[in-house]
Design a protein around this motif. Structure first.
Motif, mmCIF file in Angstrom:
data_model
loop_
_atom_site.group_PDB
_atom_site.id
_atom_site.type_symbol
_atom_site.label_atom_id
_atom_site.label_comp_id
_atom_site.label_asym_id
_atom_site.label_seq_id
_atom_site.Cartn_x
_atom_site.Cartn_y
_atom_site.Cartn_z
ATOM 1 N N ARG A 81 0.744 -1.232 0.044
ATOM 2 C CA ARG A 81 -0.035 0.027 -0.025
ATOM 3 C C ARG A 81 0.951 1.373 -0.062
ATOM 4 N NH1 ARG A 81 -3.175 -3.103 3.576
ATOM 5 N NH2 ARG A 81 -2.161 -2.318 5.454
ATOM 6 N N SER A 82 1.741 1.050 0.799
ATOM 7 C CA SER A 82 2.883 2.270 0.743
ATOM 8 C C SER A 82 3.402 2.310 -0.604
ATOM 9 C CB SER A 82 3.997 2.239 1.849
ATOM 10 O OG SER A 82 4.884 3.144 1.750
ATOM 11 N N LEU A 83 3.965 1.501 -1.176
ATOM 12 C CA LEU A 83 4.381 1.679 -2.662
ATOM 13 C C LEU A 83 3.557 2.109 -3.497
ATOM 14 C CD1 LEU A 83 6.566 -1.814 -2.472
ATOM 15 C CD2 LEU A 83 7.543 0.456 -2.713
ATOM 16 N N ALA A 84 2.475 1.738 -3.489
ATOM 17 C CA ALA A 84 1.354 2.137 -4.548
ATOM 18 C C ALA A 84 1.011 3.560 -4.205
ATOM 19 C CB ALA A 84 0.073 1.429 -4.133
ATOM 20 N N ASN A 85 1.100 4.110 -3.145
ATOM 21 C CA ASN A 85 0.517 5.448 -2.474
ATOM 22 C C ASN A 85 1.797 6.272 -3.222
ATOM 23 O OD1 ASN A 85 -1.946 5.012 -1.323
ATOM 24 N ND2 ASN A 85 -0.902 4.826 0.436
ATOM 25 N N SER A 86 3.160 5.909 -3.080
ATOM 26 C CA SER A 86 4.113 6.420 -3.474
ATOM 27 C C SER A 86 4.467 6.533 -5.178
ATOM 28 C CB SER A 86 5.389 5.997 -2.956
ATOM 29 O OG SER A 86 5.450 5.908 -1.800
ATOM 30 N N ALA A 87 3.798 5.837 -5.846
ATOM 31 C CA ALA A 87 3.825 5.653 -7.239
ATOM 32 C C ALA A 87 2.872 6.611 -7.994
ATOM 33 C CB ALA A 87 3.552 4.084 -7.567
ATOM 34 N N LEU A 88 3.184 6.641 -9.114
ATOM 35 C CA LEU A 88 2.403 7.692 -9.966
ATOM 36 C C LEU A 88 1.179 6.997 -10.007
ATOM 37 C CD1 LEU A 88 4.965 8.557 -12.926
ATOM 38 C CD2 LEU A 88 4.329 9.939 -10.971
ATOM 39 N N SER A 89 -0.062 7.835 -10.502
ATOM 40 C CA SER A 89 -1.174 7.454 -10.841
ATOM 41 C C SER A 89 -1.279 6.288 -12.088
ATOM 42 C CB SER A 89 -2.293 8.314 -11.278
ATOM 43 O OG SER A 89 -2.129 9.029 -12.328
ATOM 44 N N ILE A 90 -2.107 5.570 -12.379
ATOM 45 C CA ILE A 90 -2.212 4.796 -13.623
ATOM 46 C C ILE A 90 -1.870 5.558 -14.984
ATOM 47 C CG2 ILE A 90 -3.481 3.199 -15.054
ATOM 48 C CD1 ILE A 90 -4.831 2.088 -12.559
ATOM 49 N N ASP A 91 -2.593 6.642 -15.025
ATOM 50 C CA ASP A 91 -2.487 7.572 -16.247
ATOM 51 C C ASP A 91 -1.227 8.294 -16.405
ATOM 52 O OD1 ASP A 91 -5.009 7.082 -17.257
ATOM 53 O OD2 ASP A 91 -5.824 8.737 -16.357
ATOM 54 N N GLN A 92 -0.419 8.679 -15.110
ATOM 55 C CA GLN A 92 0.398 9.239 -15.160
ATOM 56 C C GLN A 92 1.961 8.193 -15.538
ATOM 57 O OE1 GLN A 92 0.442 10.693 -10.862
ATOM 58 N NE2 GLN A 92 0.088 12.759 -11.672
ATOM 59 N N SER A 93 1.453 7.279 -14.977
ATOM 60 C CA SER A 93 2.385 6.156 -15.324
ATOM 61 C C SER A 93 2.581 5.645 -16.809
ATOM 62 C CB SER A 93 2.269 4.772 -14.713
ATOM 63 O OG SER A 93 2.284 5.055 -12.917
#
Length: 290
Positions: free
Chosen positions: A266-278
């Motif tokens: 959950r922490s990694l997902a929160n640190s990552a870009l959104s799906i569109d930004q990715s």
């Protein structure tokens, strides 16, 4: 088999965990006392409860009687017991000459899972790899293997993609978090990298795929640990996780480890870009390398 649990291994694990729960929570019996009552070795009963050994019919009946299992639950467990002793070979059994015991276990749990949570630090996740990318990383990672063995491992990876995503009646729901480094590494040369990035963009639109990228500027949040995968299953089966290290693949099923991994993901997902930004970042890297 019911509840979507469709492999012999998963049936053994499900039955073993149920037997352990009946022994410890239902009757508060020690494994030694149960083994003595049904006339088997403690080590054998321990392996049965851990899903490492199938349970004989005689021992199954004795355990049902000892635990005073009611008829409705006994019938469900009998179905599970039958499935745990199914002699039908899974598709990956044809590759026994090239896949290790730990990889076999990983594939079996992947095959039975409903959802996966996957973090990769420097490599594209296996189910999202092109054949050229898969061949490049396999040939390096298994340099001691022959060309035929590398071919076999690549075939296994492509088969996993078909079985769980591309041609599956019940596709695995996948949530991936990867780092920007996995996008920047040239694997299979410039053409191979461009092909892989294009494939990632395509797969990011798959109904069962959620892909996020931790960018370089957030590196302290996403680059402190090694890769891991959490599998989640239908019904009330507990999660199973696999971690990667220099010592090989580790199986993690202790509830405390799983809670920590879920918090970490959950922490990694929160640190990552959104799906569109990715997707935008993947496209920029791809266009920059053209």
């Amino acid at each position: 088999m019911s509840d979507g649990v469709n492999t012999q291994l998963m049936a053994r694990v499900a039955l073993g965990r149920t037997l352990r729960r009946l022994r410890t929570k239902g009757h508060q019996l020690t494994i030694a006392s149960v083994a003595e009552k049904i006339g088997c070795d403690v080590s054998l009963l321990s392996r049965i409860e851990r899903g490492m050994r199938s349970c004989s019919y005689d021992h199954f009946v004795q355990l049902m009687d000892l635990y005073q299992v009611e008829q409705e639950q006994r019938e469900k467990l009998a179905e599970l017991h039958t499935s745990s002793r199914d002699r039908n070979l899974p598709w990956w059994a044809h590759y026994d000459d090239v896949i290790t015991a730990s990889y076999t276990k990983f594939i079996a749990f992947e095959d039975a899972a409903e959802r996966s949570l996957d973090y990769q630090l420097g490599i594209v996740p296996g189910l999202l790899q092109t054949e050229r990318y898969a061949r490049a990383v396999t040939a390096v990672g298994f340099a001691s293997l022959s060309e035929d063995q590398v071919d076999g491992l690549v075939e296994v990876r492509m088969a996993r993609q078909r079985q769980r995503l591309l041609e599956a009646e019940r596709p695995l729901t996948c949530h991936y978090v990867i780092t920007q480094a996995a996008l920047e590494f040239q694997v299979g040369g410039r053409e191979g990298q461009a092909e892989q990035l294009e494939h990632l963009l395509e797969m990011s639109h798959h109904d069962s795929v959620e892909l996020q990228v931790v960018p370089y500027e957030r590196g302290e949040d996403g680059c402190q640990i090694s890769a891991f995968t959490i599998f989640q299953f239908p019904g009330d089966l507990p999660d199973m996780a696999f971690g990667e290290s220099v010592a090989g693949t580790m199986t993690l099923d202790d509830p405390r480890d799983l809670r920590r991994l879920h918090r970490l993901f959950r922490s990694l997902a929160n640190s990552a870009l959104s799906i569109d930004q990715s997707r935008d970042l993947i496209a920029r890297i791809k266009d920059g390398n053209d």
